[in-house]
Design a protein around this motif. Structure first.
Motif, PDB file in Angstrom:
ATOM      1  N   CYS A 134      -0.479  -7.817  -2.741  1.00  0.00           N
ATOM      2  CA  CYS A 134      -1.572  -7.255  -3.531  1.00  0.00           C
ATOM      3  C   CYS A 134      -1.434  -7.694  -4.984  1.00  0.00           C
ATOM      4  O   CYS A 134      -0.362  -7.588  -5.571  1.00  0.00           O
ATOM      5  CB  CYS A 134      -1.520  -5.732  -3.431  1.00  0.00           C
ATOM      6  SG  CYS A 134      -2.728  -4.919  -4.479  1.00  0.00           S
TER       7      CYS A 134
ATOM      8  N   ASN B 113      -2.695  -6.282  -7.423  1.00  0.00           N
ATOM      9  CA  ASN B 113      -2.785  -5.108  -8.281  1.00  0.00           C
ATOM     10  C   ASN B 113      -1.487  -4.312  -8.290  1.00  0.00           C
ATOM     11  O   ASN B 113      -0.968  -3.961  -9.343  1.00  0.00           O
ATOM     12  CB  ASN B 113      -3.945  -4.232  -7.809  1.00  0.00           C
ATOM     13  CG  ASN B 113      -4.230  -3.096  -8.750  1.00  0.00           C
ATOM     14  OD1 ASN B 113      -4.221  -3.274  -9.970  1.00  0.00           O
ATOM     15  ND2 ASN B 113      -4.484  -1.928  -8.213  1.00  0.00           N
ATOM     16  N   CYS B 114      -0.925  -4.022  -7.116  1.00  0.00           N
ATOM     17  CA  CYS B 114       0.268  -3.155  -7.062  1.00  0.00           C
ATOM     18  C   CYS B 114       1.473  -3.882  -6.478  1.00  0.00           C
ATOM     19  O   CYS B 114       2.541  -3.301  -6.353  1.00  0.00           O
ATOM     20  CB  CYS B 114      -0.028  -1.888  -6.262  1.00  0.00           C
ATOM     21  SG  CYS B 114      -0.187  -2.154  -4.485  1.00  0.00           S
TER      22      CYS B 114
ATOM     23  N   CYS C   8      -5.909  -4.051  -0.051  1.00  0.00           N
ATOM     24  CA  CYS C   8      -4.584  -3.432  -0.041  1.00  0.00           C
ATOM     25  C   CYS C   8      -4.713  -1.961   0.315  1.00  0.00           C
ATOM     26  O   CYS C   8      -5.487  -1.228  -0.306  1.00  0.00           O
ATOM     27  CB  CYS C   8      -3.949  -3.590  -1.420  1.00  0.00           C
ATOM     28  SG  CYS C   8      -2.406  -2.676  -1.600  1.00  0.00           S
TER      29      CYS C   8
ATOM     30  N   HIS D  40      -2.480   0.288  -0.065  1.00  0.00           N
ATOM     31  CA  HIS D  40      -1.720   1.147  -0.995  1.00  0.00           C
ATOM     32  C   HIS D  40      -2.580   1.628  -2.151  1.00  0.00           C
ATOM     33  O   HIS D  40      -2.725   2.821  -2.383  1.00  0.00           O
ATOM     34  CB  HIS D  40      -0.537   0.369  -1.583  1.00  0.00           C
ATOM     35  CG  HIS D  40       0.666   0.410  -0.693  1.00  0.00           C
ATOM     36  ND1 HIS D  40       1.310   1.573  -0.382  1.00  0.00           N
ATOM     37  CD2 HIS D  40       1.338  -0.581  -0.069  1.00  0.00           C
ATOM     38  CE1 HIS D  40       2.329   1.298   0.416  1.00  0.00           C
ATOM     39  NE2 HIS D  40       2.366  -0.003   0.624  1.00  0.00           N
ATOM     40  N   CYS D  41      -3.152   0.679  -2.902  1.00  0.00           N
ATOM     41  CA  CYS D  41      -3.894   1.039  -4.108  1.00  0.00           C
ATOM     42  C   CYS D  41      -5.397   0.968  -3.883  1.00  0.00           C
ATOM     43  O   CYS D  41      -6.166   1.278  -4.768  1.00  0.00           O
ATOM     44  CB  CYS D  41      -3.490   0.128  -5.268  1.00  0.00           C
ATOM     45  SG  CYS D  41      -3.940  -1.597  -5.010  1.00  0.00           S
TER      46      CYS D  41
HETATM   47 ZN   LIG Z   1      -2.275  -2.770  -3.910  1.00  0.00          ZN
END
Ligand SMILES: [Zn+2]
Ligand SMILES: [Zn+2]
Length: 125
Positions: free
Chosen positions: A46, A48-49, A72, A74-75
């Motif tokens: 990802c 982003n994270c 993703c 997660h985020c």
């Molecule tokens: Zn992420």
């Protein structure tokens, strides 16, 4: 805390990811929305994270679509992936706009873009 990928030259957000054949097949680069710099970022991670266990690559229709989405779990961020090795004419900022129906679809599922389109920014002000 967010840990986004920003342009190493000007610090702006990327507009999309580009998958290229050079210098090695299938490398992913993030494309700067402002200065057009491209920098390498490993795939299936990802942007982003940096999570890599819930990253999902999907296409609206065909399996070999030149524009796909990496999301993703997660985020709940996502990035467009432009497979310029499949279609060398892809332009990150333009093809991002041409595939806005992807964004709608992802927004309905609760995902948010981790990228910024320079044309949309210009129209917002
Ligand atoms: Zn992420
Ligand atoms: Zn830049």
């Amino acid at each position: 805390m967010e840990n986004r990928q920003l342009c190493p030259v000007c610090g702006s957000h990327p507009v999309a990811s580009a998958i290229k054949e050079e210098p090695r097949e299938g490398l992913r680069y993030l494309h700067c929305s402002l200065c057009e710099t491209e920098w390498h970022m490993v795939r299936a991670t990802c942007t982003n994270c940096y999570g890599d266990d819930e990253v999902y690559l999907w296409a609206e229709q065909e399996k070999e679509a030149p524009v796909r989405i990496e999301s993703c779990g997660h985020c709940h961020g996502y990035t467009k992936m432009l497979f310029t090795n499949l279609d060398p004419k892809l332009d990150p900022a333009v093809d991002d706009l041409l595939t806005m129906h992807y964004d709608q679809h992802l927004a309905e599922k609760g995902f948010k873009p981790t990228t910024v389109n320079p044309y949309l920014l210009a129209h917002e002000e």
